[in-house]
Design a protein around this motif. Structure first.
Motif, short mmCIF file in Angstrom:
data_model
loop_
_atom_site.label_atom_id
_atom_site.label_comp_id
_atom_site.label_asym_id
_atom_site.label_seq_id
_atom_site.Cartn_x
_atom_site.Cartn_y
_atom_site.Cartn_z
N ARG A 123 46.83 34.46 13.91
CA ARG A 123 48.03 35.29 14.02
C ARG A 123 47.67 36.74 14.36
NH1 ARG A 123 49.63 33.24 9.13
NH2 ARG A 123 49.84 35.31 8.24
N ALA A 124 46.64 37.24 13.70
CA ALA A 124 46.24 38.63 13.92
C ALA A 124 45.73 38.85 15.35
CB ALA A 124 45.17 39.04 12.91
N LEU A 125 44.96 37.91 15.87
CA LEU A 125 44.41 38.06 17.22
C LEU A 125 45.46 37.83 18.30
CD1 LEU A 125 40.92 36.36 16.88
CD2 LEU A 125 41.39 38.80 17.20
N GLY A 126 46.45 37.02 18.01
CA GLY A 126 47.48 36.75 19.01
C GLY A 126 46.93 36.07 20.24
N GLU A 127 47.36 36.52 21.40
CA GLU A 127 47.00 35.89 22.68
C GLU A 127 45.64 36.39 23.17
OE1 GLU A 127 49.11 33.91 24.88
OE2 GLU A 127 50.56 33.61 23.28
N VAL A 128 44.62 36.19 22.38
CA VAL A 128 43.28 36.61 22.75
C VAL A 128 42.69 35.63 23.77
CG1 VAL A 128 42.09 35.33 20.91
CG2 VAL A 128 41.11 37.44 21.76
N GLU A 129 41.79 36.13 24.61
CA GLU A 129 41.12 35.27 25.59
C GLU A 129 40.08 34.41 24.86
OE1 GLU A 129 39.89 37.10 29.47
OE2 GLU A 129 40.67 38.90 28.48
N MET A 130 40.30 33.09 24.86
CA MET A 130 39.37 32.16 24.21
C MET A 130 38.42 31.58 25.26
SD MET A 130 40.04 32.09 20.99
CE MET A 130 39.02 30.70 20.56
N VAL A 131 37.13 31.82 25.08
CA VAL A 131 36.12 31.36 26.01
C VAL A 131 34.91 30.90 25.21
CG1 VAL A 131 34.72 32.02 28.01
CG2 VAL A 131 36.92 33.12 27.65
N GLU A 132 34.21 29.89 25.69
CA GLU A 132 32.98 29.45 25.04
C GLU A 132 31.79 30.09 25.75
OE1 GLU A 132 32.78 25.26 24.19
OE2 GLU A 132 34.95 25.20 23.91
N PHE A 133 31.12 31.02 25.07
CA PHE A 133 30.01 31.77 25.65
C PHE A 133 28.65 31.28 25.19
CE2 PHE A 133 33.27 35.18 25.97
CZ PHE A 133 33.26 35.26 27.35
N GLY A 134 28.59 30.28 24.36
CA GLY A 134 27.32 29.91 23.77
C GLY A 134 26.40 29.05 24.60
N GLY A 135 26.87 28.43 25.69
CA GLY A 135 25.99 27.45 26.29
C GLY A 135 25.85 27.41 27.78
N GLY A 136 25.93 28.51 28.48
CA GLY A 136 25.60 28.52 29.89
C GLY A 136 26.72 28.13 30.84
N GLU A 137 27.79 27.54 30.37
CA GLU A 137 28.91 27.17 31.24
C GLU A 137 30.19 27.72 30.63
OE1 GLU A 137 31.37 23.13 32.04
OE2 GLU A 137 29.21 22.97 32.19
N VAL A 138 30.94 28.44 31.41
CA VAL A 138 32.18 29.02 30.90
C VAL A 138 33.23 27.93 30.77
CG1 VAL A 138 34.05 30.65 31.37
CG2 VAL A 138 31.72 31.25 31.97
#
Length: 173
Positions: free
Chosen positions: A144-159
């Motif tokens: 709720r606090a973050l709202g419409e934040v950009e969710m991306v997986e940055f941990g493994g070399g492929e976006v």
């Protein structure tokens, strides 16, 4: 030092439930912080500020021990070059010292990217704006606090861009 940390003040203003935890002394590692909080290292969200250019910054939220794949981050941002912000830059653009940064209560808007790893646990902690103090909140409250934040997986070399799921309604006694 204020009795109520700035991030707690911001969350209270937003109506987001949370609690404050004060460490008994200096914190030397992620593992120490987790043990003192009664958490796993993955429950600690790191807020890392990157400099894209002289006056352009982005904050990435990542779970404790997870590492950001720089090539993936550069590709996602369309940046040929980026660096972690210096201590002075972090203080200037967030108002907080390294180790106490959070995406709430910032003096000016900043682009926030969140790795999916931050939602791996039901409860997590995040910087409070003061060293040695953290804010602990539940996953639904953070969403709720973050709202419409950009969710991306940055941990493994492929976006992998993930849609932002709506908060799950939960009732607690």
């Amino acid at each position: 030092m204020s009795s109520i940390p700035p991030v707690s003040q911001a969350l209270t203003t937003m109506g987001i439930p949370h609690r404050i935890f004060r460490h008994p002394g200096p914190v030397a590692s992620l593992e120490q912080a987790a043990v003192e909080r009664g958490q796993e290292p993955g429950q600690i969200i790191r807020s890392i500020v990157f400099r894209l250019s002289a006056e352009s910054f982005v904050m990435v939220l990542m779970a404790g021990p997870q590492q950001i794949d720089w090539k993936t981050l550069r590709h996602y941002l369309g940046a040929k070059r980026l660096t972690t912000a210096s201590e002075e830059e972090v203080r200037r653009v967030t108002g907080y010292e390294r180790g106490a940064v959070a995406p709430f209560g910032l003096p000016q808007p900043m682009r926030i990217l969140a790795d999916a790893s931050i939602y791996a646990f039901e409860e997590m902690s995040i910087g409070s704006g003061e060293r040695g103090v953290t804010v602990i909140l539940r996953q639904d409250a953070l969403r709720r606090a973050l709202g419409e934040v950009e969710m991306v997986e940055f941990g493994g070399g492929e976006v992998r861009i993930r849609p932002v799921p709506p908060p799950v309604p939960r009732h607690y006694c």
